[in-house]
Scaffold this motif. Sequence first.
Motif, mmCIF file in Angstrom:
data_model
loop_
_atom_site.group_PDB
_atom_site.id
_atom_site.type_symbol
_atom_site.label_atom_id
_atom_site.label_comp_id
_atom_site.label_asym_id
_atom_site.label_seq_id
_atom_site.Cartn_x
_atom_site.Cartn_y
_atom_site.Cartn_z
ATOM 1 N N SER A 137 0.606 -1.585 -0.033
ATOM 2 C CA SER A 137 -0.174 0.130 -0.648
ATOM 3 C C SER A 137 1.000 1.229 0.346
ATOM 4 N N GLU A 138 2.066 1.022 0.727
ATOM 5 C CA GLU A 138 2.659 2.479 0.346
ATOM 6 C C GLU A 138 4.165 2.165 -0.177
ATOM 7 N N LYS A 139 3.539 2.632 -1.812
ATOM 8 C CA LYS A 139 5.580 2.720 -2.448
ATOM 9 C C LYS A 139 5.595 3.743 -2.179
ATOM 10 N N LEU A 140 7.273 3.185 -2.016
ATOM 11 C CA LEU A 140 8.966 4.443 -2.113
ATOM 12 C C LEU A 140 8.814 4.751 -2.617
ATOM 13 N N GLY A 141 9.277 3.802 -4.177
ATOM 14 C CA GLY A 141 9.295 4.783 -5.221
ATOM 15 C C GLY A 141 9.728 3.557 -6.597
ATOM 16 N N GLU A 142 10.558 3.789 -7.372
ATOM 17 C CA GLU A 142 10.326 2.617 -8.568
ATOM 18 C C GLU A 142 11.946 3.145 -9.140
ATOM 19 N N GLY A 143 12.377 1.783 -9.461
ATOM 20 C CA GLY A 143 14.232 2.177 -9.495
ATOM 21 C C GLY A 143 13.753 1.200 -11.166
ATOM 22 N N MET A 152 15.999 1.420 4.052
ATOM 23 C CA MET A 152 16.594 1.723 2.974
ATOM 24 C C MET A 152 16.233 1.517 1.524
ATOM 25 N N ILE A 153 16.598 2.335 0.570
ATOM 26 C CA ILE A 153 16.527 1.742 -0.819
ATOM 27 C C ILE A 153 17.651 1.697 -1.437
ATOM 28 N N ALA A 154 18.088 0.719 -2.052
ATOM 29 C CA ALA A 154 19.526 0.221 -2.699
ATOM 30 C C ALA A 154 18.934 -0.456 -3.820
ATOM 31 N N ASP A 155 19.864 -0.099 -5.191
ATOM 32 C CA ASP A 155 20.304 -0.667 -6.807
ATOM 33 C C ASP A 155 21.482 -1.174 -6.607
ATOM 34 N N PHE A 156 22.350 -1.445 -6.119
ATOM 35 C CA PHE A 156 23.824 -1.062 -6.091
ATOM 36 C C PHE A 156 23.369 -3.096 -6.164
ATOM 37 N N PHE A 187 14.859 -1.834 -11.144
ATOM 38 C CA PHE A 187 14.699 -3.299 -11.106
ATOM 39 C C PHE A 187 14.028 -3.132 -10.454
ATOM 40 N N GLY A 188 13.409 -2.782 -10.652
ATOM 41 C CA GLY A 188 11.528 -3.073 -9.733
ATOM 42 C C GLY A 188 10.926 -2.066 -8.655
ATOM 43 N N CYS A 189 9.655 -1.878 -7.885
ATOM 44 C CA CYS A 189 9.500 -0.917 -7.180
ATOM 45 C C CYS A 189 9.838 -1.237 -5.576
ATOM 46 N N ASP A 190 9.923 -0.174 -4.897
ATOM 47 C CA ASP A 190 10.090 -0.452 -3.586
ATOM 48 C C ASP A 190 9.289 -0.001 -2.631
ATOM 49 N N PHE A 191 9.191 -0.770 -1.381
ATOM 50 C CA PHE A 191 7.845 -0.708 -0.533
ATOM 51 C C PHE A 191 7.938 -0.414 0.885
ATOM 52 N N LYS A 192 7.468 0.723 1.719
ATOM 53 C CA LYS A 192 7.579 0.722 3.271
ATOM 54 C C LYS A 192 7.068 -0.957 3.446
ATOM 55 N N GLY A 193 7.691 -1.915 4.773
ATOM 56 C CA GLY A 193 6.546 -2.406 5.514
ATOM 57 C C GLY A 193 7.396 -2.586 6.936
ATOM 58 N N THR A 194 6.164 -2.907 7.912
ATOM 59 C CA THR A 194 6.665 -2.810 9.548
ATOM 60 C C THR A 194 6.722 -4.331 9.608
ATOM 61 N N MET A 195 7.911 -4.929 10.272
ATOM 62 C CA MET A 195 8.133 -5.947 10.500
ATOM 63 C C MET A 195 7.160 -5.822 12.087
ATOM 64 N N PRO A 196 6.104 -8.039 12.450
ATOM 65 C CA PRO A 196 5.718 -7.823 14.050
ATOM 66 C C PRO A 196 6.403 -6.905 15.094
ATOM 67 N N VAL A 197 7.295 -6.558 15.473
ATOM 68 C CA VAL A 197 8.014 -6.182 16.135
ATOM 69 C C VAL A 197 8.367 -4.215 16.284
ATOM 70 N N SER A 198 7.657 -3.895 14.954
ATOM 71 C CA SER A 198 8.013 -3.117 14.624
ATOM 72 C C SER A 198 9.083 -2.228 13.917
ATOM 73 N N THR A 199 9.379 -3.206 13.488
ATOM 74 C CA THR A 199 10.623 -2.583 13.450
ATOM 75 C C THR A 199 9.947 -2.697 11.365
ATOM 76 N N MET A 200 10.914 -1.513 10.794
ATOM 77 C CA MET A 200 10.783 -0.839 9.850
ATOM 78 C C MET A 200 12.072 -1.386 8.623
ATOM 79 N N VAL A 201 11.023 -1.738 7.807
ATOM 80 C CA VAL A 201 11.685 -2.057 6.199
ATOM 81 C C VAL A 201 11.383 -1.820 5.060
ATOM 82 N N ALA A 202 12.076 -2.255 3.870
ATOM 83 C CA ALA A 202 12.217 -2.177 2.669
ATOM 84 C C ALA A 202 11.753 -2.826 2.071
ATOM 85 N N VAL A 203 10.983 -3.347 1.116
ATOM 86 C CA VAL A 203 10.778 -4.247 0.202
ATOM 87 C C VAL A 203 10.713 -4.253 -1.009
ATOM 88 N N LYS A 204 11.364 -4.213 -1.945
ATOM 89 C CA LYS A 204 11.729 -4.555 -3.414
ATOM 90 C C LYS A 204 11.624 -5.200 -4.329
#
Length: 262
Positions: free
Chosen positions: A24-30, A96-100, A32-49
């Motif tokens: 639901s929350e798109k961070l950007g698109e490069g 954090m977003i990374a294409d490298f 190699f694909g699209c990046d989305f914001k995510g939250t783990m069960p322990v409230s840890t923020m992640v980025a999903v590519k």
Amino acid sequence: MVNGDGSLKVFSFAQIKKITKNFSEKLGEGGFGCDFKGTMPVSTMVAVKRLKGFVQGDKQFRAEVQTIGMIQHTNLVRLLGFCAGEDRRLLVYEYMIADFGMAKLLGRDYSRVLTTMRGTIGYLAPEWISGVPITQKADVYSYGMMLLEIISGRRNSEKIKEGKFTYFPTYAAVKLNEGNGMCLLDNGLGGNADAEQLARACRVSCWCIQDAADHRPMMGQVVRMLEGVMDVEVPPVPRSLQKYVGMEDSNCSDWTASEVSC
């Protein structure tokens, strides 16, 4: 997040959908694909590519992401896990977003790729934007930029006001040509570094970010130079950086919003 044995966590697609709230929350698109914001069960923020354009089978993909997951450094984005199944390939990173490095993972045919690639300013080689054929030297350029960040402990560009950036690679290339590589060292190290090894690493990084792909070394040469078994001459200041020499701020108007996504 990472399994106890140090291996990456394997997510199901259902878990990924839950983490990202159904993407639901798109961070950007490069490229190699699209990046989305995510939250783990322990409230840890992640980025999903969510990758696109991959060609490997499931086994090869899993082997390559496990290799990437072994790379750990305080200045590098850490890969935490992945999802692989059917026609889906997703990577879970620290927030954090990374294409490298994605070029290798996606198995591109470098000799034929022509692209209007988008990416973060300063990390992608000029040829990604200019539309000329892409080779393995594009990843060499990205490696050089990341090596500068590892050495200095700072981002290569920082926006200070509308249309204005401070651009560290320009400063680094000039100081290196002046023979003052020590000033590029991460302040957190308190000057605790071997001057010769530091100068060597700085020279390698600046060779890697040369404008012309054929002026950059191959990664095998990079390894030999860093190991000290191959001489490294002082590189010239890349032409694309020369216009910023002597300027306190770097005006990045040449990299318009239509060409890059920051």
